[in-house]
Design a protein around this motif. Structure first.
Motif, mmCIF file in Angstrom:
data_model
loop_
_atom_site.group_PDB
_atom_site.id
_atom_site.type_symbol
_atom_site.label_atom_id
_atom_site.label_comp_id
_atom_site.label_asym_id
_atom_site.label_seq_id
_atom_site.Cartn_x
_atom_site.Cartn_y
_atom_site.Cartn_z
ATOM 1 N N ALA A 1 39.288 38.212 -51.271
ATOM 2 C CA ALA A 1 39.029 38.156 -49.836
ATOM 3 C C ALA A 1 37.958 39.166 -49.474
ATOM 4 N N ASP A 2 37.282 38.929 -48.348
ATOM 5 C CA ASP A 2 36.173 39.822 -47.996
ATOM 6 C C ASP A 2 36.640 41.162 -47.435
ATOM 7 N N CYS B 1 41.819 34.505 -45.506
ATOM 8 C CA CYS B 1 40.387 34.788 -45.395
ATOM 9 C C CYS B 1 39.596 33.505 -45.661
ATOM 10 N N GLY C 1 37.492 33.651 -48.696
ATOM 11 C CA GLY C 1 38.206 33.956 -49.930
ATOM 12 C C GLY C 1 38.704 32.732 -50.653
ATOM 13 N N THR D 1 38.572 43.304 -52.532
ATOM 14 C CA THR D 1 39.544 42.637 -53.401
ATOM 15 C C THR D 1 40.184 43.576 -54.416
#
Length: 341
Positions: free
Chosen positions: A88-89, A103, A106, A129
Motif C-alpha cells: 500500500a502507498d 488502498c 495497492g 509497505t
C-alpha cells in the motif's frame, strides 16, 4: 531468478521468471530469505475459488533490502524487512484511516505484483509497505516474524478488531494457522476462557499451548450444543470464524451470545443470517486484515519475547522443494509451511 509457480491445480513447479528490479522511484527490491505457504495458496492449489489464480505464488515474506528507488527514504541496503500480505502507498485516505488493505494503489502479492515465494520481490511503495526488523538473517525469530505478515496479524485483528474491551469468553472456529493465532491473540489480550473448535490432534495441541482452555472436537450441531452447554446456554461473547466455509459460519452464528460479536477473518465463502444478527443484537466485525497497521506493535512483542507464533510452522522446505510443502499442507500433515530461500 527462481520462483514457485502454479501451472495448474495440483501442479507446483519452481521455474525461471524475470528478475525483480526497481521500476518506479518508490520501489525496493528485497531478496527473500523466508516465505510462507498460506491457506489461500492451498485453495488455488486445490483448484478452489479465491484471489490466487497462479502462476505467481505466495504473499508472506521476510527478506533483505538489496536496492531501492530514489524516492525511498526509510530503508537502507542490507537490512532485514518484513512485508504485510498486501502492499500500500501509506499516504492515501484509506491508509491514513488504518485500512491499508483498501488502498486503491495497492494490492496483494502474487495477484497485483510478483509472488513472495521467489528469490526476490519488487516492492511497490516500499516506504509505506516494508517494516525494518532489527535482526540478522540467521536469527531464530525469523519464523515468528514471518507469521506477522498475515496469519498472526489476522489472529490479532480477529480479537482486537471488535473494539469492545476484553471479552469474557472467546470461541474460535477452526484450528488452522489463523485460528491458532487468534487463540494466541486472545490469550495475549487477557481473555480467561478460550474455546477452540477443531478436529486435528496436532493443531489442537498447539492451540492448547497457545492458551486454549477448552477444546471442542465435534462438528456442526453437536459443536454448537457443546459450546452452549459449556457456557450455560449463553454462548461466547466473541466468536472468531477462521474458516469461512458455510458450515463454520453456521456454527459461529449458533454459538455467539446475544449482544456478542462475530469476527469473520476466514475469508467467507458462504453467508450469515443477517436478520438473525439483527434480532439477536450480534455485531459482525473482522474483514480483510490491515496487517501493515499491526506490524510494528506485533514485531515489538516478538522481539521482546512476549509473542511467539512460530510453532504454527510445522515444516520447512527449501525453495526447490516447494511442491512438497504444498502437498504437506494439502494433506493436513503440516499446519503451515515455511519456504527457505
Amino acid at each position: 531468478m527462481r520462483a514457485v509457480l502454479l501451472n495448474a491445480p495440483g501442479e507446483i513447479v519452481v521455474g525461471e521468471v524475470e528478475d525483480a528490479g526497481v521500476r518506479e522511484s518508490t520501489d525496493a527490491v528485497v531478496r527473500v530469505i523466508a516465505a510462507g505457504v498460506c491457506g489461500t495458496d492451498i485453495r488455488a492449489f486445490a483448484g478452489r475459488p479465491g484471489p490466487v489464480m497462479g502462476p505467481a505464488c505466495g504473499h508472506e515474506f521476510v527478506g533483505v533490502v538489496e536496492d531501492f528507488g530514489a524516492d525511498v527514504v526509510t530503508l537502507r541496503r542490507g537490512e532485514v524487512v518484513v512485508a504485510p500480505f498486501m502492499f500500500a502507498d501509506g499516504v492515501c485516505v484509506q491508509c491514513v484511516r488504518g485500512v491499508p488493505t483498501s488502498c486503491r494503489a495497492g494490492g496483494m502479492w502474487a495477484v497485483a505484483a510478483g509472488g513472495a515465494q521467489a528469490e526476490a520481490v519488487r516492492v511497490p511503495f516500499a516506504d509505506g509497505t516494508l517494516v525494518p526488523v532489527p535482526v540478522d538473517v540467521t536469527d531464530e525469530r525469523i519464523p515468528a516474524v514471518l507469521s506477522l505478515a498475515d496469519v498472526m496479524a489476522t489472529g490479532h485483528h480477529a480479537i482486537a478488531g471488535p473494539g469492545r474491551g476484553v471479552p469474557g469468553v472467546v470461541a474460535v472456529v477452526g484450528d488452522g494457522a489463523v485460528g491458532l493465532c487468534a487463540v494466541l491473540a486472545a490469550r495475549a489480550a487477557g481473555v480467561e476462557r478460550i474455546l477452540l473448535l477443531g478436529r486435528h490432534e496436532d493443531r489442537l495441541r498447539i492451540g492448547k499451548s497457545f492458551g486454549a482452555t477448552e477444546i471442542v472436537t465435534v462438528r456442526e450441531g453437536e459443536a454448537a450444543a457443546q459450546v452452549l452447554e459449556a457456557t450455560g446456554g449463553a454462548g461466547a461473547d466473541l466468536v472468531v470464524d477462521a474458516v469461512g466455509e458455510q458450515e463454520a459460519l453456521d456454527t459461529a452464528f449458533a454459538i455467539c451470545a446475544d449482544g456478542g460479536a462475530l469476527s469473520l477473518v476466514g475469508g467467507p465463502h458462504g453467508g450469515i443470517d443477517l436478520m438473525g444478527c439483527f434480532l439477536r443484537n450480534i455485531t459482525v466485525s473482522g474483514g480483510l486484515t490491515p496487517a501493515r497497521r499491526y506490524l510494528p506493535e506485533l514485531l515489538d512483542e516478538v522481539l521482546a519475547g512476549r509473542l511467539d507464533p512460530s510453532p504454527i510452522f510445522e515444516a520447512t522446505v527449501p525453495l526447490a522443494d516447494a511442491a512438497r510443502g504444498y502437498q504437506l499442507m494439502a494433506d493436513r500433515q503440516a499446519t503451515k509451511v515455511l519456504v527457505r530461500v
